[in-house]
Every structure is written in C-alpha cells, then in structure tokens.
Design a protein around this motif. Structure first.
Motif, PDB file in Angstrom:
ATOM      1  N   UNK A 105       0.823  -1.202   0.000  1.00  0.00           N
ATOM      2  CA  UNK A 105       0.000   0.000   0.000  1.00  0.00           C
ATOM      3  C   UNK A 105       0.860   1.256   0.000  1.00  0.00           C
ATOM      4  N   UNK A 106       0.232   2.378  -0.303  1.00  0.00           N
ATOM      5  CA  UNK A 106       0.898   3.670  -0.234  1.00  0.00           C
ATOM      6  C   UNK A 106       0.594   4.320   1.118  1.00  0.00           C
ATOM      7  N   UNK A 107       1.411   5.303   1.493  1.00  0.00           N
ATOM      8  CA  UNK A 107       1.160   6.036   2.725  1.00  0.00           C
ATOM      9  C   UNK A 107       1.609   7.475   2.575  1.00  0.00           C
ATOM     10  N   UNK A 108       0.899   8.361   3.262  1.00  0.00           N
ATOM     11  CA  UNK A 108       1.214   9.792   3.283  1.00  0.00           C
ATOM     12  C   UNK A 108       1.334  10.204   4.748  1.00  0.00           C
ATOM     13  N   UNK A 109       2.476  10.775   5.110  1.00  0.00           N
ATOM     14  CA  UNK A 109       2.736  11.114   6.507  1.00  0.00           C
ATOM     15  C   UNK A 109       3.004  12.609   6.651  1.00  0.00           C
ATOM     16  N   UNK A 110       2.251  13.268   7.537  1.00  0.00           N
ATOM     17  CA  UNK A 110       2.479  14.671   7.867  1.00  0.00           C
ATOM     18  C   UNK A 110       3.290  14.734   9.159  1.00  0.00           C
ATOM     19  N   UNK A 111       4.390  15.484   9.139  1.00  0.00           N
ATOM     20  CA  UNK A 111       5.254  15.588  10.318  1.00  0.00           C
ATOM     21  C   UNK A 111       5.461  17.051  10.675  1.00  0.00           C
ATOM     22  N   UNK A 112       5.753  17.356  11.965  1.00  0.00           N
ATOM     23  CA  UNK A 112       6.024  18.739  12.364  1.00  0.00           C
ATOM     24  C   UNK A 112       7.419  19.171  11.937  1.00  0.00           C
ATOM     25  N   UNK A 113       7.613  20.460  11.856  1.00  0.00           N
ATOM     26  CA  UNK A 113       8.904  20.964  11.385  1.00  0.00           C
ATOM     27  C   UNK A 113      10.040  20.746  12.383  1.00  0.00           C
ATOM     28  N   UNK A 114       9.749  20.278  13.601  1.00  0.00           N
ATOM     29  CA  UNK A 114      10.833  19.956  14.535  1.00  0.00           C
ATOM     30  C   UNK A 114      11.235  18.479  14.457  1.00  0.00           C
ATOM     31  N   UNK A 115      10.605  17.733  13.553  1.00  0.00           N
ATOM     32  CA  UNK A 115      10.929  16.308  13.383  1.00  0.00           C
ATOM     33  C   UNK A 115      12.380  16.161  12.922  1.00  0.00           C
ATOM     34  N   UNK A 116      13.109  15.237  13.516  1.00  0.00           N
ATOM     35  CA  UNK A 116      14.526  15.069  13.183  1.00  0.00           C
ATOM     36  C   UNK A 116      14.709  14.601  11.744  1.00  0.00           C
ATOM     37  N   UNK A 117      15.855  14.932  11.171  1.00  0.00           N
ATOM     38  CA  UNK A 117      16.174  14.518   9.806  1.00  0.00           C
ATOM     39  C   UNK A 117      16.167  12.994   9.681  1.00  0.00           C
ATOM     40  N   UNK A 118      16.649  12.325  10.728  1.00  0.00           N
ATOM     41  CA  UNK A 118      16.714  10.872  10.693  1.00  0.00           C
ATOM     42  C   UNK A 118      15.324  10.252  10.592  1.00  0.00           C
ATOM     43  N   UNK A 119      14.376  10.779  11.356  1.00  0.00           N
ATOM     44  CA  UNK A 119      13.015  10.236  11.316  1.00  0.00           C
ATOM     45  C   UNK A 119      12.394  10.415   9.935  1.00  0.00           C
ATOM     46  N   UNK A 120      12.574  11.590   9.358  1.00  0.00           N
ATOM     47  CA  UNK A 120      12.030  11.842   8.023  1.00  0.00           C
ATOM     48  C   UNK A 120      12.654  10.904   7.004  1.00  0.00           C
ATOM     49  N   UNK A 121      13.962  10.710   7.112  1.00  0.00           N
ATOM     50  CA  UNK A 121      14.656   9.812   6.180  1.00  0.00           C
ATOM     51  C   UNK A 121      14.163   8.381   6.318  1.00  0.00           C
ATOM     52  N   UNK A 122      13.919   7.948   7.558  1.00  0.00           N
ATOM     53  CA  UNK A 122      13.422   6.584   7.795  1.00  0.00           C
ATOM     54  C   UNK A 122      12.051   6.406   7.161  1.00  0.00           C
ATOM     55  N   UNK A 123      11.157   7.367   7.365  1.00  0.00           N
ATOM     56  CA  UNK A 123       9.806   7.272   6.796  1.00  0.00           C
ATOM     57  C   UNK A 123       9.876   7.189   5.276  1.00  0.00           C
ATOM     58  N   UNK A 124      10.687   8.051   4.677  1.00  0.00           N
ATOM     59  CA  UNK A 124      10.825   8.044   3.219  1.00  0.00           C
ATOM     60  C   UNK A 124      11.422   6.734   2.713  1.00  0.00           C
ATOM     61  N   UNK A 125      12.303   6.139   3.510  1.00  0.00           N
ATOM     62  CA  UNK A 125      12.954   4.898   3.095  1.00  0.00           C
ATOM     63  C   UNK A 125      11.951   3.769   2.889  1.00  0.00           C
ATOM     64  N   UNK A 126      10.833   3.814   3.613  1.00  0.00           N
ATOM     65  CA  UNK A 126       9.792   2.800   3.449  1.00  0.00           C
ATOM     66  C   UNK A 126       8.864   3.112   2.284  1.00  0.00           C
ATOM     67  N   UNK A 127       9.123   4.216   1.569  1.00  0.00           N
ATOM     68  CA  UNK A 127       8.339   4.542   0.386  1.00  0.00           C
ATOM     69  C   UNK A 127       7.203   5.505   0.608  1.00  0.00           C
ATOM     70  N   UNK A 128       7.105   6.077   1.805  1.00  0.00           N
ATOM     71  CA  UNK A 128       6.000   6.991   2.095  1.00  0.00           C
ATOM     72  C   UNK A 128       6.278   8.389   1.547  1.00  0.00           C
ATOM     73  N   UNK A 129       5.207   9.119   1.297  1.00  0.00           N
ATOM     74  CA  UNK A 129       5.312  10.533   0.976  1.00  0.00           C
ATOM     75  C   UNK A 129       5.302  11.301   2.296  1.00  0.00           C
ATOM     76  N   UNK A 130       6.265  12.184   2.510  1.00  0.00           N
ATOM     77  CA  UNK A 130       6.361  12.949   3.750  1.00  0.00           C
ATOM     78  C   UNK A 130       6.089  14.422   3.458  1.00  0.00           C
TER      79      UNK A 130
END
Length: 339
Positions: A105-130
């Motif tokens: 399946x696809x996924x779309x994730x909204x994150x706050x601007x204080x979210x760490x770079x590592x967390x954003x990279x991990x989410x994207x690595x699974x194929x999600x749109x951030x």
C-alpha cells in the motif's frame, strides 16, 4: 491478496521456533526489560526499563499501528487500494510507512517541522510521501487529506481507541508478566497518551495499588490539565523533546488512570539520555530520557523493597543530528551538555 495475507499474519501469530519462517511483523513486541543498574537511588529500590526501540522500526509505535491496521481491515475500512494517511512526530509515521509497504500500500505522513532529519529519512525509506508542516498545526492536515478520497484512510492515532487498547493487549501484559506481577509504580510520558493509558489499565486491573506517574515536558498541556488548571492552554511553550507532551488534549489519553504528574525540561531529558548511553549502554531518544529522569524522582521518594518500571520508546540513532550533535546542543543553549 497481500492485505489478506497480512491479516492472517497478525491474527495468527506464529510460534518463534527454529523451524519457523520469521517475518518482520513477527518481531513486533516481546521486547526486553532491563534493570537500570546505575540508577538505584537507595537500597532495595530498583528501576526497570522496557526496550521499545527493539521493535522493527525502532519504536513502540509498531505495536499500535499493527493493531489499528488489523482492526481497520476487519472493519472493512482498509483494502488493497487504500492509502494510509497519518500525522506523526516521526515514530508513528515510520510504523505506518513500514506496515503499508509490507502490504503493498501507499502512505502519506504529515510531520512537524521539529521532526529530526533521521526520522524523516526513515519514513521516506519505506516509500511513504512525507509532508512537513508547522508544529502547532500539522495535526489537522491528515484528516483534511483523508477527506479528499474514499481510498484514503486516516489512521488517527490521537483519537483511535485501538491505540491504548493495543498497549493494553501487548505492552501492559508483557510488563506485568516480565516483572512477575511485582510492580510498585509505572512511569511514562504521553503524546497520544496510548502507552500510559493502555499499560496503566492493564496494571491497575491486576493490582490497584500500582501507582501511575505521567512524565510531562515543560510546555505541554497534560500536567496542568491533569492538575485541574482551567488556564492549562496558557502553559504551552516550545520544547525540543520529540514524542512526549502535547499542545492539545487527545481522546486517547485517560487521565483517570494517572495518579501523579511530574514535569521535566529539555535539559533534564537530554542529560539523562547522555547518562543512559555512557553508564547503561542504552542509546535512546529524548522522551526516554524524560521517562527515566521522572522514574528516578519517584524512586527517591520510595523505600525498599520497591520496583519502578518505565519505557524507552525509541532509539537514539533517530536523533544523531539533534540531541547527539554538539553543534545542535550549542545552538539550542545546551553548551554544557555538548562534551
């Protein structure tokens, strides 16, 4: 179909024997619980920590997303054409993205601007749109996005009752079993409130004498709300610890199960994170530092024998660019911790 195979997988948990074919989702839960040997404040008073960063995506959120997606499938709300939509400070987003990818399946994730770079990279690595939004408003966007199409499903960790139920069914039971029912206090921070609410319900059902303590960062509304302050919204201020505290009251937070609230600040949490790494060999995030600091405060007031349990929600490897970064620490005014 992939989603039916997934449903069978999480409903019919396979036994972990040498002959079993272990898959990633089999690894959710059954995390280790350790004694924090350097933190016993007085004879007979012990602090234990549940290593939730040992879940597949490195956080406790794998538990709730697996459970909530299972329920969504059972209720006919999720199918092979569904896109999962969620708002997250990072960890839940990674869990949604991982489970979505495992189902095709696809996924779309909204994150706050204080979210760490590592967390954003991990989410994207699974194929999600951030999609990054301001901290105070990011939570409203998932529902708006989900309303655009019937193929979008808002997981809604902040209001989904299956969030605390997941922790009641798994994390709470594991803690009780691993401690052989010998628990005097449980200490945890809250973001959605699912962890502390679900675990507290399980523990108090087994022993009504277990004290539940909410660890809340300065700037969150939970502690002032719990203490009955009518102006609790006036206590909002920015803080750096991720995955703990909130600027609103979430439906999944059950204050009736909380006996006390203790406030910690960024400095206390970060200093404890460093101590856990250097003295206990545990690499954890800021909310873990806040949890352990609060657990130690509770322990100082107790007389032995007494056992306190807390949770280490996620891995410190998700914060290498922030709380483990000397330049970031100096920039945020924590020069004395940048050593």
């Amino acid at each position: 179909m992939l989603y039916m195979l997934f449903l069978q997988l999480i409903i019919q948990k396979r036994k972990r024997t040498t002959m079993s074919k272990i898959e990633a989702l089999d690894l959710i839960g059954q995390t280790n619980l350790v004694h924090l040997k350097t933190l016993d404040p007085k004879p007979g008073v012990e602090i234990y920590a549940k290593l939730e960063y040992m879940n597949p995506t490195g956080s406790t959120k794998d538990r709730i997303i697996a459970y909530m997606v299972q329920k969504g499938i059972e209720e006919g709300k999720i199918n092979k054409n569904t896109t999962l939509v969620e708002g997250s400070s990072g960890n839940t987003g990674a869990s949604v993205a991982m489970i979505a990818s495992s189902m095709g399946l696809k996924s779309i994730i909204f994150v706050p601007d204080k979210c760490s770079e590592e967390k954003i990279a991990i989410i994207k690595s699974y194929g999600a749109e951030v999609i990054v939004k301001p901290e105070l408003t990011y939570g409203k966007f998932p529902a708006l996005k989900a309303a655009e199409s019937p193929d979008y499903y808002h997981v809604d960790q902040y209001n989904n009752i299956y969030n605390p139920e997941a922790h009641y069914m798994s994390l709470g039971k594991e803690i009780w079993d691993q401690m052989d029912g010998k628990i005097d206090a449980f200490v945890a921070s809250a973001s959605t409130g699912g962890t502390i609410s679900g675990v507290a319900k399980r523990l108090k059902e087994n022993d009504s004498n277990v004290k539940v303590v909410l660890a809340d960062p300065k700037g969150s509304v939970y502690k002032p709300y719990f203490e009955g302050k009518e102006d609790y919204m006036d206590y909002i201020e920015s803080f750096h610890v991720e995955g703990a505290g909130k600027t609103k009251i979430c439906a999944t937070m059950d204050f009736d199960l909380v006996d006390e609230a203790i406030e910690f600040d960024d400095e206390k949490a970060i200093a404890m994170v460093q101590r856990l790494a250097r003295e206990e060999g545990l690499m954890v995030g800021g909310s873990s530092g806040g949890n352990v600091w609060a657990a130690l405060e509770v322990a100082k007031r107790m007389e032995g024998p007494a056992k306190i349990v807390t949770v280490l929600p996620d891995s410190g490897f998700k914060y290498l660019s922030k709380i483990f970064n000397k330049e970031w620490l100096k920039e945020k005014g924590f020069e004395h911790l940048a050593n």
